[in-house]
Scaffold this active site. Sequence first.
Site, PDB file in Angstrom:
ATOM      1  N   LYS A 116      47.599  35.979  44.074  1.00  0.00           N
ATOM      2  CA  LYS A 116      46.854  34.939  43.476  1.00  0.00           C
ATOM      3  C   LYS A 116      45.855  35.602  42.471  1.00  0.00           C
ATOM      4  CE  LYS A 116      44.010  30.775  43.949  1.00  0.00           C
ATOM      5  NZ  LYS A 116      43.398  29.721  44.673  1.00  0.00           N
ATOM      6  N   ASP A 133      38.689  19.764  47.518  1.00  0.00           N
ATOM      7  CA  ASP A 133      39.984  19.678  46.764  1.00  0.00           C
ATOM      8  C   ASP A 133      41.212  19.568  47.373  1.00  0.00           C
ATOM      9  OD1 ASP A 133      40.936  19.287  44.331  1.00  0.00           O
ATOM     10  OD2 ASP A 133      41.177  21.403  43.722  1.00  0.00           O
TER      11      ASP A 133
END
Length: 420
Positions: free
Chosen positions: A124, A229
């Site tokens: 990532k 989130d």
Amino acid sequence: MKLDTQHMRYLTAEDWRVLQAVETGSRNHEVVPTKLIGQIANLKAGMGAANKAISDLAKLSLISKLRNAKYDGYRITYNGFDYLALKTMHQHGSMDTLGTTIGVGKESDIYSCTDSKGNSKVLKIHRLGRVSFRTVKNNRDYLRNKQTQSWMHLSKLAAQKEYEFMTILYRNKFSVPIPYDYTRHCVLMERIVGFPMRQLKEHFAYKTLYSQLMGFIVKLANHGLIHCDFNEYNIMIKDDGTYNFQKEDGFIVIDFPQCISIEHPDAEFYFKRDVECIRTFFKRRFSYRPKNDETMLDTEGFGEGYRYAYPVFSRDVERTGDLDIQVKASGYKRKLNDEDRTLQNAVSSMRGEGDQEVEESSEDGSDETDDEYDEEDDLSDFSDDEENGDEEENEKIIEALSTGVGKLKMDKLGNYILEE
């Protein structure tokens, strides 16, 4: 941004030293003077070798000049920052081969990769600021006294914070990917055999999955953290058929830099928002609308067969751990250092704090309420028009930063904007 690594194998030792010198000089300079680059690189062949390396790196768009700079110098591009991170992970032995793109988000890119033993992993790459150049002028007040603060540095802080979150959560047996390594703005983690929950069309035990997801929210809060989130984009559904669904979670949760402490003044709002994201998804995808059932005594889960349909912050959260303090999550009560405060302000702005309004309406237009939340709460939909316009301009800025081609100027807050 496309990550092209084909030139990495052709860079010389001098090239790498000069590229790292530009990175080092960028800590104190928006544009690193050419002479300073040579001094930091300290090549045996002197400034001539440094100039050659600078020229070669500029041709590959690993460094670039800034138009209308007051002096001769260079700045590292995102491509150059990527190269340094990948080389470091290769030197660590944690990653050997970079594969294809498997996901692109607003603030990150996801790549498949393998280590030297052929084990599949995920890389990532954080790219904070990619969609925030225009809104930063209104939302990033913390940069007012830090005009040289770069988004690369914030991306680096975000990667470090996510690695810390994942490491401590994995140690505490939360359903998160195994964290392997991190450097600069990159995090290397386990590759999950599965798919994002947004792609979920049917599930043989969706009611159990619902209860597990709600249980994760509560367990995380009991340990001091709120995800902020928690939605179908940040939840991976396992698809390898090797797990016992009755004994272990059927999902893996990803993306953690935005986590806050339960001591945060807006903790209850974000807890409720996480809960509502899961309720809304299951309502739309499976028409699953569990209700509280006072005849049930079991309060260890949520949904059908349990007393409560979904968790409530004031009723179900009871601190049993201090992970928020250990990872210095936003809102915890100990003193923050400057870097913690800088990253928290950046992530808070991305969350849109201050715009905390939840629309409460049912699908059929009626209002069904209970003592805690509206039974058919839905999160408000935000307009994409302005965001789409921002993304187009931001991509132009990124291209200009990477290639050095394009007219950029810097505002008083230190943010790049396109000249008309």
